[in-house]
Scaffold this motif. Structure first.
Motif, PDB file in Angstrom:
ATOM      1  N   LEU A  48      31.902   8.858  88.695  1.00  0.00           N
ATOM      2  CA  LEU A  48      32.636  10.112  88.857  1.00  0.00           C
ATOM      3  C   LEU A  48      33.911   9.953  89.674  1.00  0.00           C
ATOM      4  N   THR A  49      34.050   8.854  90.420  1.00  0.00           N
ATOM      5  CA  THR A  49      35.198   8.745  91.329  1.00  0.00           C
ATOM      6  C   THR A  49      36.083   7.527  91.091  1.00  0.00           C
ATOM      7  N   ALA A  50      35.542   6.444  90.557  1.00  0.00           N
ATOM      8  CA  ALA A  50      36.313   5.196  90.481  1.00  0.00           C
ATOM      9  C   ALA A  50      37.475   5.313  89.500  1.00  0.00           C
ATOM     10  N   GLU A  51      38.628   4.823  89.925  1.00  0.00           N
ATOM     11  CA  GLU A  51      39.839   4.882  89.111  1.00  0.00           C
ATOM     12  C   GLU A  51      39.704   4.013  87.853  1.00  0.00           C
ATOM     13  N   VAL A 109      31.682  16.519  83.222  1.00  0.00           N
ATOM     14  CA  VAL A 109      32.863  17.115  83.843  1.00  0.00           C
ATOM     15  C   VAL A 109      34.043  16.145  83.737  1.00  0.00           C
ATOM     16  N   ARG A 110      33.772  14.871  83.991  1.00  0.00           N
ATOM     17  CA  ARG A 110      34.838  13.863  83.891  1.00  0.00           C
ATOM     18  C   ARG A 110      34.902  13.256  82.485  1.00  0.00           C
ATOM     19  N   PHE A 111      33.726  13.051  81.874  1.00  0.00           N
ATOM     20  CA  PHE A 111      33.648  12.393  80.563  1.00  0.00           C
ATOM     21  C   PHE A 111      33.037  13.368  79.560  1.00  0.00           C
ATOM     22  N   PRO A 112      33.837  14.225  78.949  1.00  0.00           N
ATOM     23  CA  PRO A 112      33.282  15.270  78.079  1.00  0.00           C
ATOM     24  C   PRO A 112      32.586  14.742  76.836  1.00  0.00           C
ATOM     25  N   HIS A 113      32.780  13.450  76.510  1.00  0.00           N
ATOM     26  CA  HIS A 113      32.194  12.904  75.283  1.00  0.00           C
ATOM     27  C   HIS A 113      31.072  11.913  75.572  1.00  0.00           C
TER      28      HIS A 113
END
Length: 390
Positions: free
Chosen positions: A281-284, A313-317
Motif C-alpha cells: 500500500l505504500t512502497a513507491e 484502494v490503490r490497485f483497483p484491478h
C-alpha cells in the motif's frame, strides 16, 4: 504467399469475473489492420473462436463483425473449430459463405477437402483440421486406439491421399487444433486428455509447407514449419510473461522462407506481486502496477483484516488474493495448535477472520459442532466393562 496465423480468441471469456470483450475487440481491430498493412494473402484461425459452445450474444456479435471485416480484406480466410467451440454452431452456413473467400471448416469428414489458393509458385492446398474428439470418431473412422494421435493420424492419412491426386508441386498447408509434442501448456487451457493420451507426435506433419496450430496459449516454434501462435490475450496468471500476438509467415516454393511475430496490443497488463499489505500500500516501487490486473500474495504473519478492500484502494484491478505467510509464521501457527482443543482452534479462527471474538452463543454452537464432528458413527461398539473392581 504471406500467411497470418492466429488462434484461441476465446471470445466471451472472462478473467476472474472481469469482461474481456473490449480487449478482444481491440485485438481484432489490430488483426484487420495487420492484414492490410502487411499485405496478407491467407489468414488461418486455428480454433477456439469462442470460449464455450453456447457463447453469449455479445461475443457472437463480435465474431460476426470480425468475420465480415476479415472477408472484406484482400486475404482468403480459413477458420477451424477448437475444443471450446460448438463445431455445428460455428460451421453453420459454411458451404454458403465459401464463395465469399471465407472458409469455415468444422466437420471432420471434410478434412481432405482443401481450400485451394494460388501464388506465383503454383497451387497451395489448405487443409483445415477441426478439433478431433477421439470418442466421437473412433468407430466412425475405425481408429486403432482411443487417442488424439490416432485421430490426427487418420486425418493426415486422408489429407495425404488427396494431395497425391493433385498436380505435382502442390504445397500443403494445414490448420489444426491439438496438443502437439514440444508445446507447453498453461493454466487457462481445457484438458483434452483421453485416457491420459493427448499428445500428438510432431513428425505427423512432416512434408507440410506450414502447419498453423491452436489449443496451447503460449506461442511456440516446434519446427520451422510447425508453430503455435498462442492466444492473443493472457487468460491466466500463468501467462503473465507471455508475449501475445500472431505469426506472419512467408511460404515459398520450398516451404517457409521468412517469418516474424506480430505482437498484439496489451490493453491491461498482468502482474504477480508479493509482500506485506503495508509494503504493497505504500512502497513507491509498486506504482507501475496500479492499473494492472494483479494476483497478490500477502506475506504478513497474521492475515490482514479486509485485505482485498484495502488493496483495491490503490490497485483497483486486484482479481486474485493469496495468503502466503513466511515459513517461520507457519511453524509458529502450527506450534500454537499443539495441545489445544478443536473448540479453542475454532474460536481463534473466528476472531482472526472477523476481528472480534465469538459470542457466548456462537461459542456454544461451535462446541456442539466440534463434538458432533468428533463422533465416529461407524465405530465398533465398545462393551460396557461393568463396575470397577477394587
Amino acid at each position: 504467399m504471406r500467411i497470418l496465423h492466429t488462434s484461441d480468441w476465446h471470445l466471451g471469456r472472462q478473467f476472474h469475473g472481469q469482461s474481456m470483450l473490449a480487449h478482444q475487440a481491440a485485438f481484432l481491430d489490430h488483426l484487420v489492420e495487420a492484414i492490410t498493412t502487411h499485405e496478407v494473402d491467407l489468414v488461418l484461425v486455428a480454433g477456439d473462436v469462442f470460449d464455450r459452445a453456447l457463447p453469449p450474444v455479445d461475443a457472437v456479435a463480435l465474431a460476426d463483425d470480425a468475420f465480415a471485416r476479415l472477408a472484406a480484406t484482400r486475404a482468403r480466410v480459413v477458420v477451424s473449430s477448437g475444443n471450446h467451440d460448438s463445431a455445428t454452431r460455428l460451421g453453420i452456413n459454411s458451404r454458403l459463405i465459401d464463395a465469399a473467400g471465407f472458409h469455415l471448416r468444422t466437420d471432420p469428414e471434410r478434412v481432405a477437402e482443401p481450400v485451394l489458393v494460388e501464388d506465383e509458385h503454383g497451387p497451395v492446398a489448405v487443409y483445415a483440421l477441426p478439433y478431433l474428439e477421439p470418442d466421437l470418431l473412433r468407430h466412425r473412422w475405425d481408429l486403432p486406439a482411443r487417442s488424439h494421435a490416432a485421430a490426427l493420424a487418420e486425418a493426415v492419412r486422408r489429407i495425404r491421399a488427396d494431395l497425391a491426386d493433385r498436380p505435382a508441386g502442390t504445397r500443403a498447408v494445414a490448420v489444426a487444433h491439438a496438443f502437439v509434442a514440444g508445446g507447453a501448456a498453461s493454466d487457462s487451457e481445457r484438458d483434452i486428455a483421453v485416457g491420459g493420451v493427448s499428445v500428438v507426435p510432431l513428425d505427423l506433419f512432416d512434408g507440410f509447407s506450414y502447419v498453423a496450430l491452436g489449443h496451447l496459449h503460449g506461442r511456440a516454434l516446434l519446427s520451422e514449419s510447425v508453430r503455435y501462435s498462442g492466444s492473443p490475450l493472457a487468460y491466466s496468471f500463468s501467462e503473465t510473461d507471455h508475449v501475445k500476438g500472431s505469426w506472419l509467415v512467408d511460404v515459398g516454393p520450398d516451404g517457409v522462407s521468412g517469418s516474424r511475430f506480430l505482437e498484439a496490443p496489451v490493453p491491461r497488463r498482468l502482474a504477480r506481486l508479493s509482500g506485506t499489505i503495508d509494503e504493497l500500500l505504500t512502497a513507491e516501487r509498486y506504482r507501475a502496477h496500479e492499473d494492472d490486473w494483479l494476483q497478490i500474495n500477502l506475506t504478513d504473519p497474521v492475515r490482514p483484516v479486509q485485505a482485498m478492500a484495502r488493496l483495491q484502494v490503490r490497485f483497483p484491478h486486484v482479481v486474485a488474493l493469496q495468503f502466503a505467510p513466511p515459513a517461520a509464521a507457519e511453524r509458529e501457527r502450527a506450534t500454537r495448535l499443539e495441545g489445544r482443543s478443536d473448540h479453542e482452534v475454532a474460536l481463534d479462527f473466528v476472531a482472526a477472520v472477523r476481528g472480534t471474538p465469538a459470542t457466548d452463543t456462537e461459542s456454544a454452537l461451535l462446541a456442539a459442532a466440534c463434538d458432533a464432528a468428533a463422533r465416529e458413527p461407524d465405530a465398533d461398539p465398545v462393551a460396557d466393562p461393568g463396575p470397577a473392581v477394587a
